[in-house]
Design an enzyme around this catalytic site. Sequence first.
Site, mmCIF file in Angstrom:
data_model
loop_
_atom_site.group_PDB
_atom_site.id
_atom_site.type_symbol
_atom_site.label_atom_id
_atom_site.label_comp_id
_atom_site.label_asym_id
_atom_site.label_seq_id
_atom_site.Cartn_x
_atom_site.Cartn_y
_atom_site.Cartn_z
ATOM 1 N N ASP A 48 9.593 -2.330 -1.137
ATOM 2 C CA ASP A 48 8.259 -2.064 -0.597
ATOM 3 C C ASP A 48 7.451 -1.261 -1.627
ATOM 4 O O ASP A 48 7.384 -1.650 -2.792
ATOM 5 C CB ASP A 48 8.389 -1.357 0.765
ATOM 6 C CG ASP A 48 7.070 -1.170 1.481
ATOM 7 O OD1 ASP A 48 6.544 -2.148 2.035
ATOM 8 O OD2 ASP A 48 6.545 -0.035 1.474
ATOM 9 N N TYR A 83 -1.600 4.027 -0.483
ATOM 10 C CA TYR A 83 -2.551 2.942 -0.251
ATOM 11 C C TYR A 83 -3.969 3.348 -0.646
ATOM 12 O O TYR A 83 -4.768 2.497 -1.038
ATOM 13 C CB TYR A 83 -2.535 2.531 1.225
ATOM 14 C CG TYR A 83 -1.240 1.916 1.676
ATOM 15 C CD1 TYR A 83 -1.010 0.550 1.548
ATOM 16 C CD2 TYR A 83 -0.234 2.695 2.255
ATOM 17 C CE1 TYR A 83 0.177 -0.026 1.985
ATOM 18 C CE2 TYR A 83 0.959 2.126 2.681
ATOM 19 C CZ TYR A 83 1.158 0.768 2.544
ATOM 20 O OH TYR A 83 2.335 0.203 2.951
ATOM 21 N N HIS A 118 11.157 -7.753 6.618
ATOM 22 C CA HIS A 118 10.742 -6.890 5.516
ATOM 23 C C HIS A 118 11.754 -5.805 5.152
ATOM 24 O O HIS A 118 11.992 -5.546 3.975
ATOM 25 C CB HIS A 118 9.396 -6.247 5.869
ATOM 26 C CG HIS A 118 8.837 -5.387 4.783
ATOM 27 N ND1 HIS A 118 8.416 -5.911 3.572
ATOM 28 C CD2 HIS A 118 8.627 -4.053 4.717
ATOM 29 C CE1 HIS A 118 7.962 -4.919 2.812
ATOM 30 N NE2 HIS A 118 8.085 -3.790 3.467
#
Length: 319
Positions: free
Chosen positions: A103, A233, A298
């Site tokens: 990730d 982010y 994921h």
Amino acid sequence: MEGIEHRTVKVNGINMHIAEKGQGPVILFIHGFPELWYTWRHQIQALASLGYRAVAPDLRGYGDTDAPADPSSYTYFHVVGDLVALLDAVAADQEKVFVVGHDWGALIAWYFCLLRPDRVKALVNMSVAFTPRNPQRKTLETLRAVYGDDYYMCRLQEPGEIEAEFAQIGAARVMKEFLTFRHPGPLFLPKGKGFGHPPDAPIPLPSWLSEDDVNYYANFFEKKGFTGGINYYRNLDRNWELTAPWTGAQIKVPVKFIVGDQDLVYNSVGGKDFIHKGGLKKFVPFLEEVVVMEGVAHFINEERPTEISEHIHDFIKKF
């Protein structure tokens, strides 16, 4: 977790918590969002038993590691700087180490290898393929054009906004929503609607995730909040600006890439074609293996811990 030792190391101006076990060649495990060192608990045990020294930090902003207040302190350069300093502190006798990422940890690992290939023997990366910089358009502009403003990466941009929504939902439920997400497509978080489920609807846990696991994560995020992890982010465009000198650069370390066929990132627009039709190999010329695991989503290293540990070992034992 039996035999795993914990300590704090001063690196790059912050205090970083690490979990470690074993003796031998170092494997640096880099976690993603919203996770901690704990995501690697199974791999730490497995690889330590095979003669390696597993080192898994909480990245800056997470767990027992410091969380700088300035949102701009979470770029690739800050985090790679932390990890280089960590290796200097805990593996000074080893010129090169193995790196494993998942990730956001995979993104950090790609840039670790791009910026400091001299420190890496080989890389095993999961879920997130290297994305070459598009000099024509900033990252967020591209994401908004493709997915719209409700796409989760776009919704995480406004400081405090998503944190307030997560606080209403509660850390444990937020962790369950993320960790059990299995839709092979984009994640949307419409404003005020959370993950789209009624707040009192039960979320059944898969066999690989226990309430104790959820609570381990949730306790840290309750105390610390999600802001540190979300700040990664919030640096998407800043990273785009800062990495301009590396436009078109290749990652020149041996690589194995592993992804689940139900992973939302693998199923993103153009993702499969880039991986399987030569795009990834163009920018990662020493890409030796691509493994697509069927029926896996994921959080691949938690969902299939034994297989992932075997995949890691099968690759790194060659070096």
